[in-house]
Design a protein around this motif. Structure first.
Motif, mmCIF file in Angstrom:
data_model
loop_
_atom_site.group_PDB
_atom_site.id
_atom_site.type_symbol
_atom_site.label_atom_id
_atom_site.label_comp_id
_atom_site.label_asym_id
_atom_site.label_seq_id
_atom_site.Cartn_x
_atom_site.Cartn_y
_atom_site.Cartn_z
ATOM 1 N N ALA A 76 0.840 -1.210 0.000
ATOM 2 C CA ALA A 76 0.000 0.000 0.000
ATOM 3 C C ALA A 76 0.871 1.256 0.000
ATOM 4 C CB ALA A 76 -0.934 -0.004 1.204
ATOM 5 N N GLU A 80 1.035 4.075 -2.901
ATOM 6 C CA GLU A 80 0.854 5.495 -2.594
ATOM 7 C C GLU A 80 2.015 6.322 -3.126
ATOM 8 O OE1 GLU A 80 0.222 5.935 1.612
ATOM 9 O OE2 GLU A 80 -1.594 4.696 1.559
ATOM 10 N N MET A 114 -5.743 -4.699 -3.587
ATOM 11 C CA MET A 114 -5.821 -3.241 -3.693
ATOM 12 C C MET A 114 -6.054 -2.779 -5.126
ATOM 13 S SD MET A 114 -2.749 -2.250 -1.111
ATOM 14 C CE MET A 114 -2.005 -3.781 -0.592
ATOM 15 N N GLY A 119 -11.084 -1.848 -5.302
ATOM 16 C CA GLY A 119 -9.933 -1.757 -4.409
ATOM 17 C C GLY A 119 -9.469 -0.316 -4.269
ATOM 18 N N ALA A 120 -8.672 -0.072 -3.258
ATOM 19 C CA ALA A 120 -8.203 1.285 -2.959
ATOM 20 C C ALA A 120 -7.373 1.889 -4.098
ATOM 21 C CB ALA A 120 -7.388 1.277 -1.670
ATOM 22 N N PHE A 121 -6.772 1.041 -4.932
ATOM 23 C CA PHE A 121 -5.907 1.533 -6.013
ATOM 24 C C PHE A 121 -6.391 1.060 -7.380
ATOM 25 C CE2 PHE A 121 -3.344 1.754 -2.198
ATOM 26 C CZ PHE A 121 -2.788 3.021 -2.311
#
Length: 195
Positions: A76, A80, A114, A119-121
């Motif tokens: 993660a 980022e 992710m 997913g977050a990405f």
């Protein structure tokens, strides 16, 4: 450097400093124990071709951990860091990933949830244009794991850690097989996602 506590990732821009809308971003995940000076050589090659580069290496403790939490936390943070460069200035640039050895391949495995739909990405996955593996994924078994873990150690520490790894990981594998829980072993998930 891009700091995503407790991790540090390094960024380098294309030769000449050009960082336009069409500048691709290459993310490099290093091998177990890799020093940044080794990844810098690859980064400089990509910089000379006009790409921006973000590079980093997962800590060894996460590579060998029986638990996914540390690997996911590192993945993660890596995503980022790459996203910060990829979207700088409000631009949606293409991204390419290179994973070195199993240490780098674990980053790819940890990123999967992710990058999935929802997913977050997910936006990162949509910008993903290529993935390359160098010297990975390599088949893992008890003795190659012990050898990789102790590669840079000196005797007698090397012999002690090697033996402990074989005993603990071997016992864990036996228990997992006897209790029919072997499917959750990290190495099983690793191969399921990479093959």
């Amino acid at each position: 450097a891009i700091v995503q506590p407790p991790f540090v990732f390094h960024e380098s821009l294309p030769a000449g400093g050009e960082f336009g809308e069409s500048t691709p971003v290459v993310a490099i995940a290093g091998w177990l124990g890799c020093n940044d000076k080794h990844l810098l050589k690859y980064a400089e090659a990509f910089n000379s071709l006009g790409a921006a580069v973000v590079r980093g290496t997962m800590p060894g403790g996460y590579v060998f951990s029986p638990f996914d939490a540390g690997r996911k936390r590192y993945a993660a943070a890596a995503l980022e860091a790459v996203e910060a460069v990829r979207t700088r200035g409000g631009v949606n640039r293409n991204v390419y990933w290179i994973f070195f050895s199993n240490g780098g391949a674990w980053v790819w495995v940890a990123m999967q949830d992710m990058l999935a739909d929802g997913g977050a990405f997910f936006a990162h996955r949509r910008a993903l244009r290529g993935v390359a593996f160098d010297s990975s994924p390599a088949y893992m078994h008890l003795f190659t794991g012990a050898a990789a873990l102790t590669e840079t150690m000196r005797q007698p520490l090397k012999a002690i850690v090697y033996s402990l790894f074989v005993i603990v990981a071997g016992a864990w594998d036996v228990v997992a097989k006897l209790t029919f829980t072997a499917s959750w072993l990290p190495s099983k998930r690793f191969w399921a996602l990479l093959t």
